[in-house]
Motif scaffolding. Sequence first.
Motif, PDB file in Angstrom:
ATOM      1  N   HIS A 125       0.610  -1.290   0.448  1.00  0.00           N
ATOM      2  CA  HIS A 125       0.200  -0.188   0.490  1.00  0.00           C
ATOM      3  C   HIS A 125       0.584   0.894   0.405  1.00  0.00           C
ATOM      4  N   PHE A 126       0.573   2.162  -0.539  1.00  0.00           N
ATOM      5  CA  PHE A 126       1.899   3.464  -0.951  1.00  0.00           C
ATOM      6  C   PHE A 126      -0.088   4.483  -0.558  1.00  0.00           C
ATOM      7  N   GLU A 127       0.914   6.082  -0.476  1.00  0.00           N
ATOM      8  CA  GLU A 127       0.498   6.677   0.217  1.00  0.00           C
ATOM      9  C   GLU A 127       1.379   8.033  -0.011  1.00  0.00           C
ATOM     10  N   GLN A 128       0.661   8.940  -0.717  1.00  0.00           N
ATOM     11  CA  GLN A 128       1.480  10.587  -1.001  1.00  0.00           C
ATOM     12  C   GLN A 128       1.181  11.417  -0.283  1.00  0.00           C
ATOM     13  N   VAL A 129       1.859  11.693   0.899  1.00  0.00           N
ATOM     14  CA  VAL A 129       1.731  12.750   1.872  1.00  0.00           C
ATOM     15  C   VAL A 129       1.852  14.111   1.039  1.00  0.00           C
ATOM     16  N   SER A 130       0.141  15.444   0.901  1.00  0.00           N
ATOM     17  CA  SER A 130       0.651  16.519   1.285  1.00  0.00           C
ATOM     18  C   SER A 130       1.522  17.817   2.381  1.00  0.00           C
ATOM     19  N   ASP A 131       2.269  17.899   1.879  1.00  0.00           N
ATOM     20  CA  ASP A 131       2.708  18.578   3.437  1.00  0.00           C
ATOM     21  C   ASP A 131       1.925  20.536   3.141  1.00  0.00           C
ATOM     22  N   ASP A 132       2.161  20.515   1.586  1.00  0.00           N
ATOM     23  CA  ASP A 132       1.055  21.575   1.321  1.00  0.00           C
ATOM     24  C   ASP A 132      -0.066  22.074   1.847  1.00  0.00           C
ATOM     25  N   LYS A 133      -0.865  20.197   1.963  1.00  0.00           N
ATOM     26  CA  LYS A 133      -2.119  20.061   2.372  1.00  0.00           C
ATOM     27  C   LYS A 133      -2.225  19.884   3.694  1.00  0.00           C
ATOM     28  N   ASP A 134      -1.428  20.206   4.304  1.00  0.00           N
ATOM     29  CA  ASP A 134      -1.344  20.161   5.901  1.00  0.00           C
ATOM     30  C   ASP A 134      -1.524  18.686   6.145  1.00  0.00           C
ATOM     31  N   GLY A 135      -0.220  17.642   5.813  1.00  0.00           N
ATOM     32  CA  GLY A 135      -0.912  16.248   5.293  1.00  0.00           C
ATOM     33  C   GLY A 135      -2.094  15.463   5.005  1.00  0.00           C
ATOM     34  N   GLN A 136      -2.283  15.892   3.970  1.00  0.00           N
ATOM     35  CA  GLN A 136      -3.522  15.523   3.310  1.00  0.00           C
ATOM     36  C   GLN A 136      -2.878  14.392   2.335  1.00  0.00           C
ATOM     37  N   ILE A 137      -3.344  13.494   2.757  1.00  0.00           N
ATOM     38  CA  ILE A 137      -3.356  12.019   1.600  1.00  0.00           C
ATOM     39  C   ILE A 137      -3.856  12.507   0.169  1.00  0.00           C
ATOM     40  N   VAL A 138      -2.785  12.313  -0.951  1.00  0.00           N
ATOM     41  CA  VAL A 138      -2.720  13.547  -2.041  1.00  0.00           C
ATOM     42  C   VAL A 138      -3.499  12.151  -2.816  1.00  0.00           C
ATOM     43  N   ASP A 139      -2.758  10.676  -2.444  1.00  0.00           N
ATOM     44  CA  ASP A 139      -2.542   9.632  -3.588  1.00  0.00           C
ATOM     45  C   ASP A 139      -2.757   8.561  -2.560  1.00  0.00           C
ATOM     46  N   SER A 140      -3.633   7.546  -2.855  1.00  0.00           N
ATOM     47  CA  SER A 140      -3.272   6.212  -2.235  1.00  0.00           C
ATOM     48  C   SER A 140      -4.026   5.431  -3.574  1.00  0.00           C
ATOM     49  N   PHE A 141      -3.117   4.145  -3.133  1.00  0.00           N
ATOM     50  CA  PHE A 141      -3.236   2.883  -3.719  1.00  0.00           C
ATOM     51  C   PHE A 141      -3.317   1.401  -3.174  1.00  0.00           C
ATOM     52  N   TRP A 142      -3.369   0.403  -3.927  1.00  0.00           N
ATOM     53  CA  TRP A 142      -2.961  -0.747  -3.813  1.00  0.00           C
ATOM     54  C   TRP A 142      -1.916  -1.874  -4.902  1.00  0.00           C
ATOM     55  N   VAL A 143      -0.046  -2.070  -4.484  1.00  0.00           N
ATOM     56  CA  VAL A 143      -0.016  -3.114  -5.586  1.00  0.00           C
ATOM     57  C   VAL A 143      -0.595  -4.453  -5.028  1.00  0.00           C
ATOM     58  N   ILE A 144      -1.205  -5.131  -6.073  1.00  0.00           N
ATOM     59  CA  ILE A 144      -1.501  -6.322  -5.603  1.00  0.00           C
ATOM     60  C   ILE A 144      -0.869  -7.776  -6.213  1.00  0.00           C
ATOM     61  N   LYS A 145      -0.189  -8.435  -5.983  1.00  0.00           N
ATOM     62  CA  LYS A 145       0.151  -9.545  -7.383  1.00  0.00           C
ATOM     63  C   LYS A 145       0.293 -10.958  -6.397  1.00  0.00           C
ATOM     64  N   GLU A 146      -0.472 -11.704  -7.265  1.00  0.00           N
ATOM     65  CA  GLU A 146      -0.240 -13.119  -6.313  1.00  0.00           C
ATOM     66  C   GLU A 146       0.452 -13.927  -7.267  1.00  0.00           C
ATOM     67  N   LYS A 147       2.029 -13.496  -7.994  1.00  0.00           N
ATOM     68  CA  LYS A 147       3.102 -14.221  -8.168  1.00  0.00           C
ATOM     69  C   LYS A 147       3.611 -13.464  -8.703  1.00  0.00           C
ATOM     70  N   HIS A 148       4.729 -13.749  -8.653  1.00  0.00           N
ATOM     71  CA  HIS A 148       6.215 -12.583  -8.253  1.00  0.00           C
ATOM     72  C   HIS A 148       6.936 -13.610  -9.246  1.00  0.00           C
ATOM     73  N   GLY A 149       7.677 -13.025 -10.302  1.00  0.00           N
ATOM     74  CA  GLY A 149       8.639 -13.542 -10.625  1.00  0.00           C
ATOM     75  C   GLY A 149       9.347 -12.825 -12.016  1.00  0.00           C
ATOM     76  N   SER A 150      10.588 -13.394 -13.178  1.00  0.00           N
ATOM     77  CA  SER A 150      10.165 -12.349 -14.607  1.00  0.00           C
ATOM     78  C   SER A 150       9.048 -11.954 -15.017  1.00  0.00           C
ATOM     79  N   TYR A 151       8.928 -10.932 -16.347  1.00  0.00           N
ATOM     80  CA  TYR A 151       8.257 -10.728 -16.359  1.00  0.00           C
ATOM     81  C   TYR A 151       7.602 -11.012 -17.321  1.00  0.00           C
ATOM     82  N   ASN A 152       9.098 -11.981 -18.439  1.00  0.00           N
ATOM     83  CA  ASN A 152       9.371 -12.658 -19.378  1.00  0.00           C
ATOM     84  C   ASN A 152       9.416 -13.961 -19.925  1.00  0.00           C
TER      85      ASN A 152
END
Length: 457
Positions: free
Chosen positions: A430-457
């Motif tokens: 899980h990722f969040e982008q904190v904006s200090d300009d907006k007093d700590g507001q989270i301006v971006d939030s998203f999940w990366v979900i992977k059921e399998k990891h390894g080479s993309y080839n």
Amino acid sequence: MVNLTLLFLTLALCVASTVQRQLKLEEDINVHQNLEQQQDPSIVHYQPEQVHLAFGDSLQDIVVTWSTRSSTNQSLVNFAQDYVHDPLKSVSGSWQFFQDGGKQARTQYIHKVTLPSLKPDTHYEYSCGSDMGWSAIYSFKTPPAGENWSPSLAIYGDMGNENAQSLARLQQDSQLGMYDAIIHVGDFAYDMDSNDARVGDEFMRQIETLAAYVPYMVCPGNHEEKYNFSNYRARFNMPGDGDSLWYSFNMGPVHFVSFSTEVYYFINYGMKLLTKQFEWLERDLAEANLPENRAKRPWIITYGHRPMYCSDDKEYDCDGKLETYIRKGLPTLQWFGLEDLFYKHGVDIEFFAHEHFYTRLWPIYDFKVYNGSAEAPYTNPKAPIQIITGSAGCKENREPFSNVLPFWNAFHSNDYGYTRLKAHNATHLHFEQVSDDKDGQIVDSFWVIKEKHGSYN
């Protein structure tokens, strides 16, 4: 005649007074510049400053680094779980003499002590120094052992001594125990060597309220280049034998890989660093991508300063018109490119900075987007996901985006701020982008979900 005589006398006195004031000003400047040598050494020269932590060969090995102005012939850390009530353990380490490359050739002694084999998931308090002077008492908490826990990190680049806008919020977060580590993706102080390295000293004192409590992991940026990165190499002690230019460490379900993008740009220092780093990266990623290691630590996350893809028109090698050095390799020859290497070994996330903004990219390889699906682009993506987080704050201020944003740009923000990462488990980040300009507001939030990891080839 009398009036002329008085006039000349008055002018002479004015000139003499001006000369005296100039001489006094020059004397004051000299006194200021030599203050470090004139002060009482028992108070100033032996007192530890610029205290910061890093991981050693494992997460249970904590490296304490600090500076003194004069040699103490000792590098000691006293520590305990309760500094006041428990018996103190004392560990000694080493020190190195560092001389800045500027005209004044200012010197200091940089001390390193490793606290080995600490208990996992344990609070410790410590003080560093010598019999000639000790630091304040700081504290840290060691991470849990093994892979089955969820580390939290703050990640950013491009934070300077001036306009370090995100620093106060990061300090508050750290004092609240929000992070298991901090990653600074290059460009420190602006610049560490400035004013004969005084700016570097001030910056290291500024971040002490972060870095003395939480491991502060780093990689070099272009602003560290002066004198062959000597200030960067001397001030930081990262794990491994890459002189803090490249290294890796395991944290929960993640294998982190730090590398230098600058070896592609400052080849005036020789090609050896570039070739040596590339060979190391090949070995490290190949080992991390072995099935048995991917089963333990499925996520591979890299960080280096200059990005492969950008969303502004400024960068001469990062606007799509020319091949990016780190992406495709050195010009013409296209040797030592990293995009193919990262794709081959299944790197999941790539952090960059350098551009003074925040950008989240769609999964991308060779200028093609490989989303997992239209509905869920970050679920089982078919290429690495790149994040540019270079907006912590510095005297060079913000950078504008292109009028026409590239197709790989999924989200962008020009606010000052920083990124948070929480590696929940083997399948979810899980990722969040904190904006200090907006007093700590989270301006971006998203999940990366992977059921399998390894080479993309």
